[in-house]
Design a protein around this motif. Structure first.
Motif, PDB file in Angstrom:
ATOM      1  N   MET A   1       0.858  -1.250  -0.045  1.00 18.04           N
ATOM      2  CA  MET A   1       0.014   0.087  -0.130  1.00 18.04           C
ATOM      3  C   MET A   1       1.007   1.411  -0.069  1.00 18.04           C
ATOM      4  SD  MET A   1      -3.052   0.821   2.496  1.00 18.04           S
ATOM      5  CE  MET A   1      -2.165   1.336   3.743  1.00 18.04           C
ATOM      6  N   TYR A   2       0.539   2.225  -0.907  1.00 19.58           N
ATOM      7  CA  TYR A   2       1.286   3.297  -0.975  1.00 19.58           C
ATOM      8  C   TYR A   2       1.111   4.292   0.248  1.00 19.58           C
ATOM      9  CZ  TYR A   2       2.730   7.984  -2.481  1.00 19.58           C
ATOM     10  OH  TYR A   2       3.560   9.218  -2.679  1.00 19.58           O
ATOM     11  N   SER A   3       2.101   4.847   0.822  1.00 21.88           N
ATOM     12  CA  SER A   3       2.293   5.791   1.911  1.00 21.88           C
ATOM     13  C   SER A   3       3.072   6.923   1.236  1.00 21.88           C
ATOM     14  CB  SER A   3       2.886   5.510   2.896  1.00 21.88           C
ATOM     15  OG  SER A   3       3.155   6.453   3.902  1.00 21.88           O
ATOM     16  N   PHE A   4       2.530   8.153   1.555  1.00 19.92           N
ATOM     17  CA  PHE A   4       3.282   9.534   0.945  1.00 19.92           C
ATOM     18  C   PHE A   4       4.584   9.631   1.680  1.00 19.92           C
ATOM     19  CE2 PHE A   4       1.703  11.027   5.131  1.00 19.92           C
ATOM     20  CZ  PHE A   4       2.570  11.985   5.207  1.00 19.92           C
ATOM     21  N   LEU A   5       4.658   8.796   2.883  1.00 19.32           N
ATOM     22  CA  LEU A   5       6.131   8.812   3.429  1.00 19.32           C
ATOM     23  C   LEU A   5       7.099   8.256   2.734  1.00 19.32           C
ATOM     24  CD1 LEU A   5       5.235   8.357   7.149  1.00 19.32           C
ATOM     25  CD2 LEU A   5       5.889  10.417   6.062  1.00 19.32           C
ATOM     26  N   ASP A   6       6.597   7.362   1.653  1.00 19.47           N
ATOM     27  CA  ASP A   6       7.643   6.742   0.845  1.00 19.47           C
ATOM     28  C   ASP A   6       8.085   7.737  -0.424  1.00 19.47           C
ATOM     29  OD1 ASP A   6       7.113   4.138   1.860  1.00 19.47           O
ATOM     30  OD2 ASP A   6       5.447   3.754   0.621  1.00 19.47           O
ATOM     31  N   ASP A   7       7.532   8.814  -0.510  1.00 22.05           N
ATOM     32  CA  ASP A   7       7.818   9.865  -1.329  1.00 22.05           C
ATOM     33  C   ASP A   7       8.851  10.631  -0.458  1.00 22.05           C
ATOM     34  OD1 ASP A   7       8.653  11.747  -2.875  1.00 22.05           O
ATOM     35  OD2 ASP A   7       6.539  12.571  -3.265  1.00 22.05           O
ATOM     36  N   PRO A   8      10.399  10.548  -0.847  1.00 19.99           N
ATOM     37  CA  PRO A   8      11.389  11.566  -0.197  1.00 19.99           C
ATOM     38  C   PRO A   8      10.916  13.162  -0.097  1.00 19.99           C
ATOM     39  CG  PRO A   8      12.500  10.177  -1.824  1.00 19.99           C
ATOM     40  CD  PRO A   8      10.984   9.956  -2.097  1.00 19.99           C
ATOM     41  N   LEU A   9      10.386  13.564  -0.931  1.00 16.42           N
ATOM     42  CA  LEU A   9       9.904  14.872  -0.952  1.00 16.42           C
ATOM     43  C   LEU A   9       8.844  14.949   0.167  1.00 16.42           C
ATOM     44  CD1 LEU A   9      10.182  18.063  -1.955  1.00 16.42           C
ATOM     45  CD2 LEU A   9       8.631  17.448  -3.589  1.00 16.42           C
ATOM     46  N   SER A  10       7.919  14.258   0.183  1.00 20.59           N
ATOM     47  CA  SER A  10       6.670  14.212   0.871  1.00 20.59           C
ATOM     48  C   SER A  10       7.188  14.007   2.340  1.00 20.59           C
ATOM     49  CB  SER A  10       5.587  13.166   0.525  1.00 20.59           C
ATOM     50  OG  SER A  10       5.063  13.681  -0.732  1.00 20.59           O
ATOM     51  N   ALA A  11       8.062  12.873   2.675  1.00 25.73           N
ATOM     52  CA  ALA A  11       8.528  12.992   3.938  1.00 25.73           C
ATOM     53  C   ALA A  11       9.393  14.077   4.299  1.00 25.73           C
ATOM     54  CB  ALA A  11       9.711  11.450   3.694  1.00 25.73           C
ATOM     55  N   THR A  12      10.235  14.601   3.644  1.00 23.23           N
ATOM     56  CA  THR A  12      10.981  15.899   4.103  1.00 23.23           C
ATOM     57  C   THR A  12      10.091  16.935   4.525  1.00 23.23           C
ATOM     58  OG1 THR A  12      12.827  15.385   2.550  1.00 23.23           O
ATOM     59  CG2 THR A  12      12.543  17.632   3.352  1.00 23.23           C
ATOM     60  N   LEU A  13       9.097  17.206   3.757  1.00 22.68           N
ATOM     61  CA  LEU A  13       7.944  18.148   3.771  1.00 22.68           C
ATOM     62  C   LEU A  13       7.245  17.919   5.187  1.00 22.68           C
ATOM     63  CD1 LEU A  13       6.288  20.540   3.238  1.00 22.68           C
ATOM     64  CD2 LEU A  13       4.815  19.107   2.029  1.00 22.68           C
ATOM     65  N   ALA A  14       6.979  16.711   5.438  1.00 27.24           N
ATOM     66  CA  ALA A  14       6.322  16.068   6.991  1.00 27.24           C
ATOM     67  C   ALA A  14       7.087  16.325   7.988  1.00 27.24           C
ATOM     68  CB  ALA A  14       5.732  14.584   6.891  1.00 27.24           C
ATOM     69  N   ALA A  15       8.320  15.994   7.741  1.00 26.88           N
ATOM     70  CA  ALA A  15       9.187  16.254   8.799  1.00 26.88           C
ATOM     71  C   ALA A  15       9.539  17.932   9.165  1.00 26.88           C
ATOM     72  CB  ALA A  15      10.651  15.745   8.627  1.00 26.88           C
ATOM     73  N   GLY A  16       9.703  18.720   7.986  1.00 28.52           N
ATOM     74  CA  GLY A  16       9.627  20.181   8.296  1.00 28.52           C
ATOM     75  C   GLY A  16       8.298  20.608   8.941  1.00 28.52           C
ATOM     76  N   LEU A  17       7.271  20.280   8.508  1.00 31.80           N
ATOM     77  CA  LEU A  17       6.110  20.705   9.243  1.00 31.80           C
ATOM     78  C   LEU A  17       5.854  20.586  10.800  1.00 31.80           C
ATOM     79  CD1 LEU A  17       3.467  20.122   6.412  1.00 31.80           C
ATOM     80  CD2 LEU A  17       4.327  22.192   7.418  1.00 31.80           C
ATOM     81  N   ALA A  18       6.578  19.210  11.138  1.00 26.61           N
ATOM     82  CA  ALA A  18       6.323  18.526  12.447  1.00 26.61           C
ATOM     83  C   ALA A  18       7.451  19.520  13.238  1.00 26.61           C
ATOM     84  CB  ALA A  18       6.762  17.130  12.432  1.00 26.61           C
ATOM     85  N   ALA A  19       8.549  19.735  12.613  1.00 28.04           N
ATOM     86  CA  ALA A  19       9.446  20.508  13.541  1.00 28.04           C
ATOM     87  C   ALA A  19       8.988  21.965  13.716  1.00 28.04           C
ATOM     88  CB  ALA A  19      10.716  20.894  12.610  1.00 28.04           C
ATOM     89  N   LEU A  20       8.284  22.551  12.522  1.00 20.42           N
ATOM     90  CA  LEU A  20       7.602  23.808  12.697  1.00 20.42           C
ATOM     91  C   LEU A  20       6.604  24.025  13.749  1.00 20.42           C
ATOM     92  CD1 LEU A  20       7.413  26.741  11.790  1.00 20.42           C
ATOM     93  CD2 LEU A  20       5.899  25.804   9.930  1.00 20.42           C
ATOM     94  N   ALA A  21       5.775  22.852  13.656  1.00 20.40           N
ATOM     95  CA  ALA A  21       4.719  22.664  14.592  1.00 20.40           C
ATOM     96  C   ALA A  21       5.368  22.581  16.264  1.00 20.40           C
ATOM     97  CB  ALA A  21       4.049  21.387  14.331  1.00 20.40           C
ATOM     98  N   TYR A  22       6.476  22.024  16.242  1.00 24.46           N
ATOM     99  CA  TYR A  22       7.050  21.905  17.409  1.00 24.46           C
ATOM    100  C   TYR A  22       7.565  22.931  18.239  1.00 24.46           C
ATOM    101  CZ  TYR A  22      10.463  20.634  21.062  1.00 24.46           C
ATOM    102  OH  TYR A  22      11.491  20.742  22.184  1.00 24.46           O
TER     103      TYR A  22
END
Length: 513
Positions: A1-22
């Protein structure tokens, strides 16, 4: 099953958003919900220690001056970091460091030199007491008196060298001479060896400069703990065996490190190689630059004021009359010198204007602290200029409830330049310590106060007494192309660094009978 986290760009974006939220939530918490939010101070300091970093690292040791500006704006108590308060109130200095029960060292500030097992850097109060106990007898007054022949020997060597400058008409860099004497003294007492700094051409020795560089690295290491090995290298450099270090064992006197090693009450865990290296660093750093700098500051100010020279010399004549000179300096008796009030007041001014440690002293109490602004602040109008009115300076005389386990710091330079206690505080004035209106003893804080005050106070006082007495009584000096910038603090790297690194230069005009 596809996860957007498998996409490096999406994973980077998610990590960035998580860091910004923190980071956003952390900023909101520190600005609006932290238990220190009610204390005044700049918003940027409440957000991050990067505020401290900017002034002490990027601007190279300027935070001590910024602290004074902040207190002028916000009042005697301010929040200078997300978790730290700073108080500038001489009346509270002794109260805080001596009467607030057990205190821990502020861990963030303690290990700036990567010597965490030294007494200086030990955090828990009980462990600090264990480590300090065997050192206290070595720096007690009775033990320092046993060192007087050694100190007199050093003074005599320094004065003998001054005669060559006088005979040859050479210019003498007096600050290096003062540091050289302190260096030879602390190495001989600390380790039973001597680096023979007094014998080197023009008293030039790189050790003091190494310690200053290590101090600057130590400031940086507060923010980047990976860096403080620089100070370890400084200690190893100081202790290395080379042609400039001559063994002086066996000595008639005890040595600090040998006594520490042989202490029967210390457990084996306190006698490791790392433990002794850490303590060696602390002994060298505390005993070398601080005392040499205090002597330099005092001698400059004394020589810059002929009236002070004359008054000191007249007082010294009562103890060492003309025509009774002893080349071995055994007439420099510490006990007798302590009975000379103007000399002792001059030493207090040396220490006041040299500060000892210029970095702020930070401590963590284990209970709530109540601080009431002292009377001196009642006459000062509020002048906070922060756009948030709640962050302006509060009404004077307010009592503050400081939560338990909050790091609280106070700074010796701010106490020593408090104009209510020391009018014209940048002026060298021994008379402020004399007479019926003299400054009360509680305001003399150059060795700090409480259970963590400087161990080396008696040794420093003995060195300064004999050094100043010997120089003023036996030689006539004239300052040469030197001004106050050479002794006025220009930056703080734990110890003060002068605004000018040109040194204190003098001509040795004459040797007195």
């Amino acid at each position: 099953m596809y996860s957007f986290l498998d996409d490096p760009l999406s994973a980077t974006l998610a990590a960035g958003l998580a860091a910004l939220a923190y980071l956003s939530s952390l900023a909101v918490y520190r600005l609006y919900f932290h238990e220190l939010v009610r204390f005044p101070g700049p918003k940027l300091a409440a957000l991050s220690k990067w505020y401290d970093f900017y002034y002490d690292v990027y601007l190279k040791g300027q935070f001590v001056f910024k602290l004074q500006e902040l207190h002028d704006q916000y009042g005697p108590i301010i929040r200078i970091a997300p978790d730290e308060l700073h108080i500038s109130d001489p009346d509270f200095y002794v109260e805080f460091f001596t009467k607030q029960g057990p205190q821990s060292k502020y861990a963030w500030a303690a290990n700036r030199f990567n010597n965490g097992t030294s007494v200086f850097a030990t955090v828990p109060p009980d462990h600090h007491k264990l480590r300090r106990r065997p050192l206290e007898p070595m720096f007690a007054r009775a033990q320092i008196r046993q060192l007087l022949p050694t100190l007199q020997e050093k003074i005599a060597k320094m004065l003998t060298k001054f005669r060559t400058y006088q005979a040859g008409g050479q210019v003498l860099r007096l600050d290096r001479a003062c540091v050289a004497l302190s260096e030879d003294m602390i190495f001989e007492y600390g380790f039973g060896i001597c680096r023979e700094a007094l014998d080197k051409p023009d008293f030039k020795d790189p050790l003091h400069e190494v310690l200053v560089q290590a101090g600057a690295a130590g400031v940086l290491s507060l923010h980047f703990p990976i860096l403080p090995e620089d100070y370890q290298r400084a200690a190893r450099f100081a202790l290395q065996d080379d042609e400039n270090i001559k063994s002086r064992n066996p000595k008639a006197h005890r040595t600090v490190m040998l006594d520490l090693l042989n202490d029967a009450e210390l457990p084996p865990s306190e006698k490791t190689a790392r433990r002794h290296l850490d303590e060696a660093q602390a002994v060298i750093g505390a005993g070398l630059s601080t005392t040499g700098w205090a002597a330099t500051v005092g001698i400059y100010h004394i020589l810059a004021n002929p009236a002070i020279v004359a008054r000191l010399r007249d007082e010294l004549y009562t103890m060492m009359p003309r025509g009774a000179k002893r080349e071995d300096c055994t007439d420099l008796d510490w006990v007798a010198l302590e009975a000379l009030p103007y000399l002792q007041a001059s030493i207090r001014e040396c220490l006041r204007l040299s500060y000892g440690m210029s970095a702020r002293n930070s401590s963590v109490t284990h209970k709530e602290v109540m601080y009431t602004e002292s009377a001196q602040y009642a006459a000062l109008p509020p002048n906070g200029s922060d756009s948030d009115s709640d962050n302006k300076r509060p009404s004077q005389g307010r009592t503050w409830h400081i939560p338990a386990y909050t790091p609280v710091s106070m700074s010796i330079p701010l106490v020593n330049h408090n104009e209510h206690v020391f009018p014209n505080s940048h002026t060298f004035n021994p008379d402020r310590w004399l007479g019926p209106n003299k400054v009360p003893e509680r305001y003399f804080v150059s060795f700090s106060k409480g259970t963590r005050m400087c161990l080396g106070m008696q040794l420093a006082w003995a060195e300064l007494s004999l050094m100043l007495a010997g120089l003023v009584r036996w030689f006539d000096f004239e300052l040469y192309e030197t001004d106050a910038r050479s002794v006025k603090m220009g930056s703080d790297v734990t110890i003060p660094v002068p605004a000018s690194n040109d040194g204190v230069w003098t001509k040795v005009k004459a040797e007195l009978d």
